[in-house]
Scaffold this active site. Structure first.
Site, PDB file in Angstrom:
ATOM      1  CB  SER A 191      55.108  -6.645 -25.568  1.00  0.00           C
ATOM      2  OG  SER A 191      55.636  -7.954 -25.648  1.00  0.00           O
ATOM      3  CG  HIS A 219      54.332  -2.318 -26.580  1.00  0.00           C
ATOM      4  ND1 HIS A 219      52.956  -2.298 -26.577  1.00  0.00           N
ATOM      5  CD2 HIS A 219      54.696  -3.507 -27.107  1.00  0.00           C
ATOM      6  CE1 HIS A 219      52.502  -3.448 -27.059  1.00  0.00           C
ATOM      7  NE2 HIS A 219      53.544  -4.201 -27.396  1.00  0.00           N
ATOM      8  CE  LYS A 250      52.529  -3.561 -30.875  1.00  0.00           C
ATOM      9  NZ  LYS A 250      51.511  -4.574 -31.171  1.00  0.00           N
TER      10      LYS A 250
END
Ligand code: PLP
Length: 403
Positions: A191, A219, A250
């Site tokens: 990340s 991610h 996200k």
């Protein structure tokens, strides 16, 4: 008693140490002011009263404001109310929660899935449920805080291997062959650096040594693999990773985390993962918006395409300017600066000039490795990215970070 610079108020009594700790953060340049977003989370946004090009969100695909997600959330709130009113295991499992879990399992090509309130809860809840004090966790040194906390909660022994070092992992697996239950765990995309785990090698090693393999694709979800299916799909290792974590917070643009795997894994987590058992489930609007996001991922491939073309443009621009962007292979692009104070000064100066790129220092990254962490999104225009490069370049030159 000297007044704290921010408020002038000092705490006395047993919590007096807090002001000293805050003073120490200020002295190291690590004190954080929370920037306030006024309006929507978009590529151009207003923070702290200033219009800026926003390079600091995890809103990879622009889904926070996608009309189909917004509409799904509104409809669900109208039809089903604002909240779920209970934890999943008592009265808080709605049809919609189960439908989302089926949708995710089908998308990820696994037998089943369970949704948690956040990616943090998914990692911490799963690691601490699967392992106990007789067991061993082998963890990449740059794994996310939620994995570290889950590992600590589990009371299992923890051995950390150097970042992406498969030779060191092999050695650890060989040395610890006497331990009955072992977990190998890695972020799919790291990340703070934006590099990708060597998942083919790592999962093959776990398999060879009979260890459980778990990947945190927070991610990678919506970013890597076909339609954003994550690192397992990106590397073509379907069936070789026992536990896949993903996030709905996200690229998916809403909130939550999930675990995918076998039916027994998911049933076990329904019974043993503490955030699932002891914390209220998502409001209907969250579940409905997430459902819509998976439809959009499959039906509107342009978002992922644009995310990657923007990433290539922005990274090439940073390199041309002479920035050190480390080992990024994904839209997460660090601008490595070194000392925290310098990184914060660069971040502040860029902000004043119209770019929001968050400065990150210890303990989120190692001391001496402070950086600006940038993420472009699918919805930035090329003009916005070029303007951001210009501002970042000027600001860094004026601080002597690049020449
Ligand atoms: C690698 C990684 N895992 C897990 C999480 C937690 O996800 P969430 O924000 O959904 O709690 C994050 C978010 O910061 C992350 O970067």
């Amino acid at each position: 008693m000297t007044p704290a610079p921010e408020t002038g108020i000092r705490t006395s009594g047993p919590l007096g140490f807090l002001d000293e700790a805050l003073d120490a953060l200020r002295a190291e340049g690590l004190y954080r002011h929370l920037r306030v977003l006024e309006g929507e989370q978009k590529p151009r946004a207003r923070f702290d009263g200033r219009d800026v090009i926003n390079l600091s969100s995890n809103n990879y695909l622009g889904f926070t404001t996608h009309p189909r997600l917004r509409e799904a959330a509104i409809q669900a709130a109208r039809a089903l109310g604002a909240g779920s009113g209970s934890v999943r295991t008592i009265a808080g499992t709605m049809d919609l929660h189960l439908a989302l879990e089926r949708r995710i399992a089908a998308f990820k090509k696994t037998e089943a899935a369970v949704v948690f309130q956040s990616g943090f809860a998914a990692n911490a809840g799963t690691v601490s449920a699967l392992l106990g004090k007789e067991d061993l966790i082998l963890s990449d040194e740059l794994n996310h805080a939620s994995i570290i906390d889950g590992a600590r909660l589990s009371r299992a022994a923890i051995r950390v291997f150097p970042h992406r070092d498969t030779a060191a992992l092999r050695q650890l697996l060989e040395e610890t062959s006497g331990v009955k239950r072992r977990l190998v765990i890695t972020d799919g995309v790291f990340s703070m650096d934006g590099d990708i785990a060597r998942l083919s090698e790592v999962s093959a090693l776990a398999r060879e040594h009979g260890a459980i393999m778990m990947v945190d694709d927070a991610h990678a979800s919506g970013v890597l693999g076909a339609s954003g299916r994550g690192t397992v799909d990106h590397f073509g290792v379907h069936g070789q990773v026992d536990v896949q974590v993903g996030t709905l917070s996200k690229a998916i643009g809403v909130l939550g985390g999930y675990v995918c795997g076998s039916k027994s894994l998911i049933e076990f987590l329904y019974h043993r993962a503490r955030p699932f058992l002891f914390s209220t489930s998502h409001p209907p609007a969250v579940a409905a918006a997430c459902m819509a996001a998976f439809d959009v991922l499959e039906e509107e491939p342009q978002w992922i395409e644009r995310l990657w073309s923007n990433t290539r443009r922005f990274q090439a621009g940073l390199k041309r300017l002479g920035f050190d962007t480390g080992s990024s292979e994904t839209p997460i692009t660090p601008i490595l600066v070194g000392e925290a104070e310098r990184a914060m000064r660069l971040s502040d100066l860029a902000f004043e000039r119209g770019v929001f790129a968050q400065g990150i220092g210890f303990p989120t990254v190692a001391k001496g490795k402070a950086r600006l962490r940038t993420i472009v999104t699918a919805t930035h225009t090329e003009e916005e990215l070029d303007r951001a490069l210009e501002i970042l370049g000027d600001a860094a030159r004026s601080l002597g970070i690049i020449s």
